[in-house]
Write a protein that holds these residues in place. Structure first.
Motif, PDB file in Angstrom:
ATOM      1  N   VAL A 110       0.747  -1.398  -0.281  1.00 43.75           N
ATOM      2  CA  VAL A 110      -0.380  -0.313   0.080  1.00 43.75           C
ATOM      3  C   VAL A 110       1.244   1.527  -0.001  1.00 43.75           C
ATOM      4  CG1 VAL A 110      -1.657   1.721   1.404  1.00 43.75           C
ATOM      5  CG2 VAL A 110      -2.212  -1.048   1.266  1.00 43.75           C
ATOM      6  N   ASN A 111       0.978   1.931  -0.897  1.00 48.07           N
ATOM      7  CA  ASN A 111       1.035   3.698  -0.716  1.00 48.07           C
ATOM      8  C   ASN A 111       1.463   4.451   0.425  1.00 48.07           C
ATOM      9  OD1 ASN A 111       1.992   2.857  -4.143  1.00 48.07           O
ATOM     10  ND2 ASN A 111       0.431   4.573  -4.177  1.00 48.07           N
ATOM     11  N   ASP A 112       3.029   5.158   0.798  1.00 51.36           N
ATOM     12  CA  ASP A 112       2.491   5.509   1.638  1.00 51.36           C
ATOM     13  C   ASP A 112       1.655   6.956   1.883  1.00 51.36           C
ATOM     14  OD1 ASP A 112       5.071   4.570   1.292  1.00 51.36           O
ATOM     15  OD2 ASP A 112       6.524   6.318   1.223  1.00 51.36           O
ATOM     16  N   ASN A 113       0.962   6.710   2.405  1.00 54.73           N
ATOM     17  CA  ASN A 113       0.150   8.274   2.567  1.00 54.73           C
ATOM     18  C   ASN A 113      -0.810   7.930   2.101  1.00 54.73           C
ATOM     19  OD1 ASN A 113       0.951   9.185   5.480  1.00 54.73           O
ATOM     20  ND2 ASN A 113       2.462  10.654   4.096  1.00 54.73           N
ATOM     21  N   THR A 114      -1.659   6.500   1.406  1.00 54.12           N
ATOM     22  CA  THR A 114      -2.656   6.953   0.536  1.00 54.12           C
ATOM     23  C   THR A 114      -3.215   7.171   1.228  1.00 54.12           C
ATOM     24  OG1 THR A 114      -4.081   4.625  -0.074  1.00 54.12           O
ATOM     25  CG2 THR A 114      -3.075   4.644   2.014  1.00 54.12           C
ATOM     26  N   ASP A 115      -4.506   7.587   0.702  1.00 50.50           N
ATOM     27  CA  ASP A 115      -5.909   8.586  -0.024  1.00 50.50           C
ATOM     28  C   ASP A 115      -6.700   7.890   0.313  1.00 50.50           C
ATOM     29  OD1 ASP A 115      -4.616  11.178   0.504  1.00 50.50           O
ATOM     30  OD2 ASP A 115      -4.275  11.425  -2.098  1.00 50.50           O
ATOM     31  N   THR A 116      -6.718   6.567   0.087  1.00 52.03           N
ATOM     32  CA  THR A 116      -7.684   5.845   0.149  1.00 52.03           C
ATOM     33  C   THR A 116      -7.538   4.198   0.888  1.00 52.03           C
ATOM     34  OG1 THR A 116      -6.460   4.561  -2.044  1.00 52.03           O
ATOM     35  CG2 THR A 116      -8.143   6.620  -2.238  1.00 52.03           C
ATOM     36  N   PRO A 117      -7.604   4.461   2.199  1.00 57.02           N
ATOM     37  CA  PRO A 117      -6.702   2.931   2.548  1.00 57.02           C
ATOM     38  C   PRO A 117      -8.036   1.933   3.233  1.00 57.02           C
ATOM     39  CG  PRO A 117      -6.820   5.304   4.271  1.00 57.02           C
ATOM     40  CD  PRO A 117      -7.066   5.681   2.856  1.00 57.02           C
ATOM     41  N   GLU A 118      -8.919   2.527   3.239  1.00 59.93           N
ATOM     42  CA  GLU A 118     -10.312   1.277   2.512  1.00 59.93           C
ATOM     43  C   GLU A 118     -10.235   0.785   0.810  1.00 59.93           C
ATOM     44  OE1 GLU A 118     -10.555   5.038   3.374  1.00 59.93           O
ATOM     45  OE2 GLU A 118     -11.164   4.677   5.593  1.00 59.93           O
ATOM     46  N   GLU A 119     -10.221   1.335   0.420  1.00 59.78           N
ATOM     47  CA  GLU A 119     -10.468   1.175  -1.130  1.00 59.78           C
ATOM     48  C   GLU A 119      -8.531  -0.309  -1.122  1.00 59.78           C
ATOM     49  OE1 GLU A 119     -11.964   5.153  -2.574  1.00 59.78           O
ATOM     50  OE2 GLU A 119     -11.615   3.913  -0.583  1.00 59.78           O
ATOM     51  N   ASP A 120      -8.023   0.686  -0.669  1.00 56.20           N
ATOM     52  CA  ASP A 120      -6.982  -0.508  -0.755  1.00 56.20           C
ATOM     53  C   ASP A 120      -7.125  -1.812  -0.438  1.00 56.20           C
ATOM     54  OD1 ASP A 120      -4.567   1.074  -1.775  1.00 56.20           O
ATOM     55  OD2 ASP A 120      -4.836   2.537  -0.535  1.00 56.20           O
ATOM     56  N   ILE A 121      -7.605  -1.481   0.800  1.00 57.98           N
ATOM     57  CA  ILE A 121      -7.661  -3.031   2.122  1.00 57.98           C
ATOM     58  C   ILE A 121      -8.325  -4.342   0.863  1.00 57.98           C
ATOM     59  CG2 ILE A 121      -8.210  -4.217   3.530  1.00 57.98           C
ATOM     60  CD1 ILE A 121      -6.089  -3.315   4.169  1.00 57.98           C
ATOM     61  N   GLU A 122      -9.659  -3.250   0.044  1.00 59.54           N
ATOM     62  CA  GLU A 122     -10.513  -3.758  -0.315  1.00 59.54           C
ATOM     63  C   GLU A 122     -10.306  -4.190  -1.828  1.00 59.54           C
ATOM     64  OE1 GLU A 122     -13.944  -4.492  -0.119  1.00 59.54           O
ATOM     65  OE2 GLU A 122     -14.026  -3.285   1.552  1.00 59.54           O
TER      66      GLU A 122
END
Ligand SMILES: [Zn+2]
Length: 546
Positions: free
Chosen positions: A255-267
């Motif tokens: 997952v990228n540094d300081n992702t703007d979309t943590p929930e979508e990353d986990i999805e």
């Protein structure tokens, strides 16, 4: 039930209720009996295979808590190897030979140059031996890249990149132009530009698997399967479907540094798990970077670097709210987050986030992991146990190697350096410590050496002044746990692996030494005699078992 296989030997179970045994019986890939030789033999019929390892020791298959299988296979089978070199001139000679021998390759990849030679390297040296196609060379730590001018042109390493990343990440010459040396994300991202095709990636992964088995490992954690190639998860899955993947492979997805979309990353990672999970491969969750490394001045420290007043290192994933969101999203899907965290600042920030996520979700069983843990404050040592944060430690790195230690002291001071890698304190505080090699980022991939270093804090053959802090020495049993049961716990796999117990998978390693009783001078020479996965022999040493 009759046994398909009976294994005889000095069985060291790592099961605290029955620590030693003489025999193991196996049926349908699982352990159906652990105990005396006579009782095991009663489970024998005409078809039972008996593997008699005599006085050799049988352990649960070793588990490796953080390494890079795709990358390891690629280095062993797809790159120029710079590890043998000691000077820039050595490297250039190795690379020149490799360029000549690999004229058909569209780009040249090398790896293994020593990070501390950083300031002696530049693009112009490479241009002389490789002027016409991109060449990139990764450092031993994996965090730095030394590239030629063609690679800078091809991969947009220009003044705009300097403006975007800064000169800590894109090094520049006296005119402010990129000089061919890169650090951290822009460096690591380059690896993706020269990735092997799927078939090659599968071959390299199988090569790594054999290397793991030869070292007694039956399960590994891949700390970010996109590190080398977009193909890796597919390589695991295809090999598993073809019946060729036998190494139990647990994976983190970047997952990228300081992702703007943590929930979508986990999805996305949940979807990857649905697509790629199989018998021997499972996606565990997210892999992130909190910081870099001390030797690159990029570890995120609480205090200023001793040699750079006012400077505390590079912070990568440092946005508290996004950390908490990522941790909560992972928790909602029974996934975890595995965090590269070397400086004490990075570790404090992530334990703060884990504590908050746990109090908001009520889930105290996520088994999020902090990896590497070089500098940890005494308060955070305690909090590792309190918040059930897994400590994934490079026990082999804790040695006081003369050159490395002097540099560490120069960067972060005597006290922090001496107290680095506090594995025993973390265990005593109720934390779960697992050993990792970080292979091939770090060249040592040996459970034998990890065991010796965990107990003695140096190899038996090394001088005593290699010991950093003897207070952090583990007992023999504790050191073996960091290679077996603690790693299984970290993966939520304690019901299937980590000890030789009824009902668990028939995954074993046979060594010619008894780690619980033999002298360390002998243990250092231990040889892996056989590795068994799902009840089948997957590796056998040339030397016959006695
Ligand atoms: Zn790593």
């Amino acid at each position: 039930m009759k046994a398909q296989t009976i294994i005889l030997g000095n069985v060291i179970t790592m099961d605290e209720f029955k620590p030693y045994a003489e025999a193991i019986a196996v049926a349908d890939e699982k352990i159906i009996y652990v105990g005396s030789r006579d009782a095991a033999m009663k489970l024998k019929d005409g078809k039972t295979r008996v593997l008699d390892y005599g006085s050799n020791s049988v352990y649960p298959g070793f588990l490796e808590a953080h390494c890079h299988p795709g990358f390891g296979g690629n280095i062993m089978f797809g790159r120029a190897d710079l590890k043998e070199g000691k000077t820039p001139e050595d490297y250039l000679a190795i690379l020149k030979k490799y360029v000549d021998e690999n004229q058909d390759k569209p780009h040249i990849v090398g790896s293994g140059w020593a990070d501390d030679l950083l300031y002696q390297l530049n693009a112009k040296q490479l241009d002389e031996i490789c002027p016409d196609k991109p060449m990139i060379n990764q450092s031993s730590s994996g965090h730095m890249m030394w590239i030629n001018t063609k690679a800078m042109e091809a991969y947009d390493i220009n003044e705009e990149a300097v403006a975007q990343w800064g000169t800590e990440c894109i090094h520049v010459d006296e005119n402010g132009k990129p000089n061919g040396l890169l650090a951290e994300k822009p460096a690591i991202d380059l690896v993706k530009r020269v990735q092997p095709e799927l078939d090659q990636a599968k071959k390299e992964l199988l090569g790594f698997q054999q290397y793991a088995f030869a070292n007694g490992y039956t399960g590994v954690y891949d700390a970010g399967y996109q590190l080398l190639t977009k193909h890796d998860p597919r390589a695991y899955k295809e090999l598993d479907d073809e019946g060729k993947l036998k190494m139990y492979s647990f994976c983190g997805s970047f997952v990228n540094d300081n992702t703007d979309t943590p929930e979508e990353d986990i999805e996305r990672i949940v979807k990857e798990a649905e697509e790629f999970n199989g018998k021997h491969v499972r996606v565990l969750g997210a892999k992130v970077f909190a910081d870099g490394v001390v030797e690159g001045h990029t570890a995120w420290m609480l205090d200023d670097y001793v040699d750079k007043p006012g400077y505390k290192g590079v912070t990568r994933f440092d946005d508290h709210d996004k950390m908490v969101r990522l941790l909560k999203a992972a928790s909602a899907h029974n996934m975890n987050v595995h965090i590269h965290s070397i400086g004490d600042g990075a570790t404090k920030a992530w334990i703060d986030a884990i504590a908050q996520a746990q109090s908001e979700t009520g889930n105290f069983d996520m088994r999020n992991a902090l990896a590497h843990l070089q500098e940890v404050t005494p308060e955070d040592v305690k909090r590792m146990g309190e918040y059930n944060v897994m400590a994934v430690c490079g026990i082999m790195w804790a040695i006081k190697h003369p050159a490395g230690f002097a540099q560490e002291v120069a960067y972060v001071g005597e006290e922090k350096s001496y107290n680095a890698y506090p594995v025993k304190s973390i265990m005593d505080g109720g934390g779960v410590v697992a050993n990792h090699s970080d292979y091939p980022v770090s060249p040592l991939f040996s459970a034998v050496e990890a065991f010796c270093l965990g107990v003695l804090k140096k190899l038996p053959s090394q001088p005593d002044d290699y010991i950093r802090n003897i207070d952090q020495a583990l007992s023999r049993y504790e050191a073996l746990k960091t290679l077996t049961s603690n790693v299984a716990y970290m993966w939520h796999e304690e019901d299937r692996m980590g000890s030789i117990s009824l009902g668990k998978l028939a995954n074993f390693v046979v060594m010619d030494r008894d780690f619980m009783h033999d002298d360390f001078a002998d243990i250092e020479k231990a040889v892996c005699i056989a590795t068994i996965v799902d009840g089948d022999i997957v590796y056998e040493a040339d030397k016959p078992a006695t």
